[in-house]
Write an enzyme that holds these catalytic residues in place. Sequence first.
Site, PDB file in Angstrom:
ATOM      1  N   CYS A 253      14.651 -14.940 -41.175  1.00 35.57           N
ATOM      2  CA  CYS A 253      15.416 -13.925 -41.611  1.00 35.57           C
ATOM      3  C   CYS A 253      16.650 -14.076 -41.185  1.00 35.57           C
ATOM      4  CB  CYS A 253      14.723 -12.554 -41.306  1.00 35.57           C
ATOM      5  SG  CYS A 253      13.094 -12.432 -41.817  1.00 35.57           S
TER       6      CYS A 253
ATOM      7  N   HIS B 152      20.076  -7.261 -42.639  1.00 34.76           N
ATOM      8  CA  HIS B 152      18.789  -7.908 -43.279  1.00 34.76           C
ATOM      9  C   HIS B 152      18.231  -6.770 -43.584  1.00 34.76           C
ATOM     10  CE1 HIS B 152      15.314  -9.830 -43.930  1.00 34.76           C
ATOM     11  NE2 HIS B 152      14.590  -9.465 -42.325  1.00 34.76           N
TER      12      HIS B 152
ATOM     13  N   ASN C 251      11.224  -6.935 -48.101  1.00 34.11           N
ATOM     14  CA  ASN C 251      12.258  -7.741 -47.261  1.00 34.11           C
ATOM     15  C   ASN C 251      12.076  -9.439 -47.999  1.00 34.11           C
ATOM     16  OD1 ASN C 251      12.523  -9.680 -45.025  1.00 34.11           O
ATOM     17  ND2 ASN C 251      11.449  -8.734 -43.592  1.00 34.11           N
TER      18      ASN C 251
HETATM   19  O1  UT7 Z   1      11.811  -9.570 -41.227  1.00 32.05           O
HETATM   20  C1  UT7 Z   1      11.836  -9.817 -39.889  1.00 32.05           C
HETATM   21  C2  UT7 Z   1      11.180  -9.132 -38.566  1.00 32.05           C
HETATM   22  N1  UT7 Z   1      10.249  -8.336 -39.026  1.00 32.05           N
HETATM   23  C3  UT7 Z   1      10.287  -7.076 -38.340  1.00 32.05           C
HETATM   24  O2  UT7 Z   1      11.179  -7.004 -37.519  1.00 32.05           O
HETATM   25  C4  UT7 Z   1       9.384  -6.117 -38.859  1.00 32.05           C
HETATM   26  C5  UT7 Z   1       9.144  -4.737 -37.825  1.00 32.05           C
HETATM   27  N2  UT7 Z   1       8.041  -4.173 -37.924  1.00 32.05           N
HETATM   28  C6  UT7 Z   1       7.790  -3.310 -38.934  1.00 32.05           C
HETATM   29  O3  UT7 Z   1       8.687  -3.092 -39.626  1.00 32.05           O
HETATM   30  C7  UT7 Z   1       6.757  -2.362 -39.014  1.00 32.05           C
HETATM   31  O4  UT7 Z   1       5.902  -2.259 -37.587  1.00 32.05           O
HETATM   32  C8  UT7 Z   1       5.692  -2.207 -39.930  1.00 32.05           C
HETATM   33  C9  UT7 Z   1       6.309  -1.699 -41.220  1.00 32.05           C
HETATM   34  C10 UT7 Z   1       5.164  -3.765 -40.017  1.00 32.05           C
HETATM   35  C11 UT7 Z   1       4.347  -1.473 -39.577  1.00 32.05           C
HETATM   36  O5  UT7 Z   1       4.871  -0.256 -39.377  1.00 32.05           O
HETATM   37  P1  UT7 Z   1       4.221   0.789 -38.061  1.00 32.05           P
HETATM   38  O6  UT7 Z   1       4.765   1.953 -37.922  1.00 32.05           O
HETATM   39  O7  UT7 Z   1       4.579  -0.118 -36.928  1.00 32.05           O
HETATM   40  O8  UT7 Z   1       2.695   0.744 -38.200  1.00 32.05           O
HETATM   41  P2  UT7 Z   1       1.601   0.040 -37.363  1.00 32.05           P
HETATM   42  O9  UT7 Z   1       1.695  -1.474 -37.276  1.00 32.05           O
HETATM   43  O10 UT7 Z   1       1.731   0.621 -35.803  1.00 32.05           O
HETATM   44  O11 UT7 Z   1       0.422   0.585 -38.049  1.00 32.05           O
HETATM   45  C12 UT7 Z   1      -0.079   1.935 -37.812  1.00 32.05           C
HETATM   46  C13 UT7 Z   1      -1.076   2.321 -38.606  1.00 32.05           C
HETATM   47  C14 UT7 Z   1      -2.400   1.432 -38.045  1.00 32.05           C
HETATM   48  O12 UT7 Z   1      -3.654   2.161 -38.329  1.00 32.05           O
HETATM   49  P3  UT7 Z   1      -4.298   2.733 -37.085  1.00 32.05           P
HETATM   50  O13 UT7 Z   1      -4.347   1.688 -36.059  1.00 32.05           O
HETATM   51  O14 UT7 Z   1      -3.035   3.714 -36.257  1.00 32.05           O
HETATM   52  O15 UT7 Z   1      -5.607   3.469 -37.250  1.00 32.05           O
HETATM   53  C15 UT7 Z   1      -2.635   0.437 -39.074  1.00 32.05           C
HETATM   54  O16 UT7 Z   1      -3.771  -0.052 -39.399  1.00 32.05           O
HETATM   55  O17 UT7 Z   1      -1.096   1.918 -39.926  1.00 32.05           O
HETATM   56  C16 UT7 Z   1      -2.067   1.016 -40.427  1.00 32.05           C
HETATM   57  N3  UT7 Z   1      -1.645   0.155 -41.474  1.00 32.05           N
HETATM   58  C17 UT7 Z   1      -1.750   0.382 -43.055  1.00 32.05           C
HETATM   59  N4  UT7 Z   1      -2.162   1.585 -43.421  1.00 32.05           N
HETATM   60  C18 UT7 Z   1      -1.948   1.913 -44.724  1.00 32.05           C
HETATM   61  C19 UT7 Z   1      -0.975  -1.005 -41.571  1.00 32.05           C
HETATM   62  N5  UT7 Z   1      -0.542  -1.378 -42.450  1.00 32.05           N
HETATM   63  C20 UT7 Z   1      -1.021  -0.487 -43.434  1.00 32.05           C
HETATM   64  C21 UT7 Z   1      -0.814  -0.122 -44.989  1.00 32.05           C
HETATM   65  N6  UT7 Z   1      -1.199   0.721 -45.597  1.00 32.05           N
HETATM   66  N7  UT7 Z   1      -0.288  -1.229 -45.615  1.00 32.05           N
END
Ligand code: UT7
Length: 329
Positions: free
Chosen positions: A116, A256, A286
């Site tokens: 990225c 980005h 993204n």
């Molecule tokens: O581009 C270069 C670098 N990339 C980044 O820097 C990405 C950085 N990270 C992020 O943008 C975020 O971490 C994400 C958007 C990827 C995820 O958001 P989050 O708030 O960190 O969610 P999480 O991974 O902590 O997941 C929270 C919950 C989980 O469920 P439980 O364990 O709390 O029951 C996941 O299983 O959300 C669940 N989950 C979803 N639910 C519905 C994960 N993906 C989804 C989804 N729809 N698509």
Amino acid sequence: MEKKSGIKIVGTGSFLPEKVLTNHDIEKIVDTSDEWIVTRSGISERRIIDDSMATSDMASIAAKRALDNAGLKPEDLDFIIVATVTADHYFPSTACLVQKNIGAVNAAACDVSAACSGFVYSLVTGIAFLNSKVGDRIMVIGAEALSRITDWEDRSTCVLFGDGAGALIIERCEKGSEVLYFSLGADGTGSDLLEIPAGGSRKPASMQTVENREHYIKMKGNELFKWAVKKMRDLVADAIKQSGLTKDSLTYVIPHQVNIRIIDAALKRLKVPIEKVVLNLDKYGNTSAASIPIALDELNREGKLKKGDNIIFVAFGSGLTWASCVMKW
Ligand code: UT7
């Protein structure tokens, strides 16, 4: 790294595939919801290329549009740099395919791999070439077909990415426009946070790796999140300070387009007004290395850039890598 020089952007171009994939469309593919995707990332839809196209096709269209915008011919280019993690092939480079497609017969060509951060890395590479007087005019492209490396069974990543390409042309100039500052960095100890595990020399593609879906993006999004907020904040604070800008003289930050929560959390604390932050991730998701040049081209074509505007480009990503560059339009 720091370099002040007379270098200006003389043209921009971009390409976005016609096909729109909305969050509601993705609800039919994996267990997710429009509400989750919008609140957690800020993304509502993204563009997806059709089967007939690859990264070099999008990059070539963006490149031609940048040439038209600059009023230049393909033969005027000395160097083409393409930032991508979705090259058409291992080799030849995507930049060589663009060189052929647009007929840039006088241009050297190579790809840069910095995920990225790739576009800003490539821009800085181009600036360094101009400063060393190796060439007079350089095409810098960010292009990605991320839909081709996305695991459409993994809801934690497939909702985030999109396809597209953006290009700009830089050339040396006597005075006026300037590169005020740039900074590049990397920390390979975080290399496992965002990767494609198989298909390279470490783990060549096999029936087993394909069965395990190891040829797709794997991301520890949650672990990246906190790092990403701090990195973006530090990069922008450093860029403002080192380039001698004030919050008033700063015209735009083009970050980005990763996640609205990351961008908001990073820039709010720096008190950068939201109207100075260029955003389009709601429409395109993204697009990795393509996200910054697409946003710049939109700004340019909407007539929102005027001479003397101070623009910060800032990016981070897999590697881990990060990069910033401050330019006067
Ligand atoms: O581009 C270069 C670098 N990339 C980044 O820097 C990405 C950085 N990270 C992020 O943008 C975020 O971490 C994400 C958007 C990827 C995820 O958001 P989050 O708030 O960190 O969610 P999480 O991974 O902590 O997941 C929270 C919950 C989980 O469920 P439980 O364990 O709390 O029951 C996941 O299983 O959300 C669940 N989950 C979803 N639910 C519905 C994960 N993906 C989804 C989804 N729809 N698509």
